[in-house]
Design an enzyme around this catalytic site. Sequence first.
Site, PDB file in Angstrom:
ATOM      1  CG  HIS A  37      38.277  62.427  36.693  1.00 25.07           C
ATOM      2  ND1 HIS A  37      38.685  63.274  35.678  1.00 25.07           N
ATOM      3  CD2 HIS A  37      39.360  62.189  37.469  1.00 25.07           C
ATOM      4  CE1 HIS A  37      39.976  63.553  35.846  1.00 25.07           C
ATOM      5  NE2 HIS A  37      40.415  62.909  36.923  1.00 25.07           N
ATOM      6  CG  ASP A  55      35.809  63.022  32.504  1.00 24.23           C
ATOM      7  OD1 ASP A  55      35.987  64.126  31.961  1.00 24.23           O
ATOM      8  OD2 ASP A  55      36.408  62.671  33.548  1.00 24.23           O
ATOM      9  CG  HIS A  70      33.298  65.682  38.991  1.00 24.78           C
ATOM     10  ND1 HIS A  70      33.323  64.310  39.129  1.00 24.78           N
ATOM     11  CD2 HIS A  70      34.390  66.004  38.231  1.00 24.78           C
ATOM     12  CE1 HIS A  70      34.378  63.827  38.482  1.00 24.78           C
ATOM     13  NE2 HIS A  70      35.038  64.828  37.928  1.00 24.78           N
ATOM     14  CG  ASP A  81      39.535  63.419  31.833  1.00 25.06           C
ATOM     15  OD1 ASP A  81      38.808  62.591  31.246  1.00 25.06           O
ATOM     16  OD2 ASP A  81      39.125  64.144  32.767  1.00 25.06           O
TER      17      ASP A  81
HETATM   18 ZN    ZN Z   1      37.621  64.131  34.090  1.00 22.67          ZN
END
Ligand code: ZN
Length: 287
Positions: free
Chosen positions: A152, A150, A114, A230
């Site tokens: 996200h 991931d 991120h 995740d």
């Molecule tokens: Zn994540």
Amino acid sequence: MTIITDERCTEFCRPGHPERPERIRLTTQKLRSQTELTLKWTSPASVEEASLLRAHSAEHLARLQEPQDFDLDTPYFPEIATFARASVGAALTALKLARAGEPTFSLMRPPGHHATRTRAMGFCYLNNIAIAALEALATGTRQVAVFDFDVHHGNGTEAILLNQTGAVFFSIHQYPCYPGTGLRNLGNNCFNYPVPPETPRLEYRHILSDALQHLQTFKPDVVAVSAGFDCYAHDPLAQETLLPEDFYWMGQSLRGLGVPVFSLLEGGYSNDLPELVLAYLKGIDGK
Ligand SMILES: [Zn+2]
């Protein structure tokens, strides 16, 4: 198979924060006590400033030293710059070993995908995978692919690698979900595969498989994987459905590409993280 880790990555924490030292501690214990895989262990190399500056601004590197939280998710810790650099060092070591034909997993924190050129966010301070991808290009790799599974969206990696000659980026992620980006493809090299919450696992696998096939059309010399666990069915931070055998399958599929692959731990916040990492590594190793 080589695991890269370092005790420094368990030396910072904020009570109650999901991105916690136990993630690494328990996974290390699991990997050290299992007997199915033959693992070698090594520590991260040190990092040159020039490697960081390919992906981040000098202002961002200076900001990491200022004792002030970056956002609600991303606290300041004393020496966070040092810890984040160690995580980058592990990514660069992973790249080097992968190029020498050794499958590698960086078991470090903080994660990185991120972090943008100018901003720490979403538990990430320096973008380990983007720094490694740019290092690969700067040191002779013709084509590098980043595969981010991931749950996200890898917004920081996308922002750093956008339209970068020689790099392609693939992110398969839950949408809607944090950080709210990744609905469409961007530029000429960033490909996003948004997946609705609670997508049945075989469908999710199908989407991962499509993304991998797309990746193969670029004939990468090396594949860098943002390995986030995740998208697991019992992860507290998202609503996806994958099971341990799906991470095994993921590893196997990446092995099946037949090119050097290295993986960096991104997210994964359930207590089952150690089991998920082991399943993935077995797939990568071909066990
Ligand atoms: Zn994540």
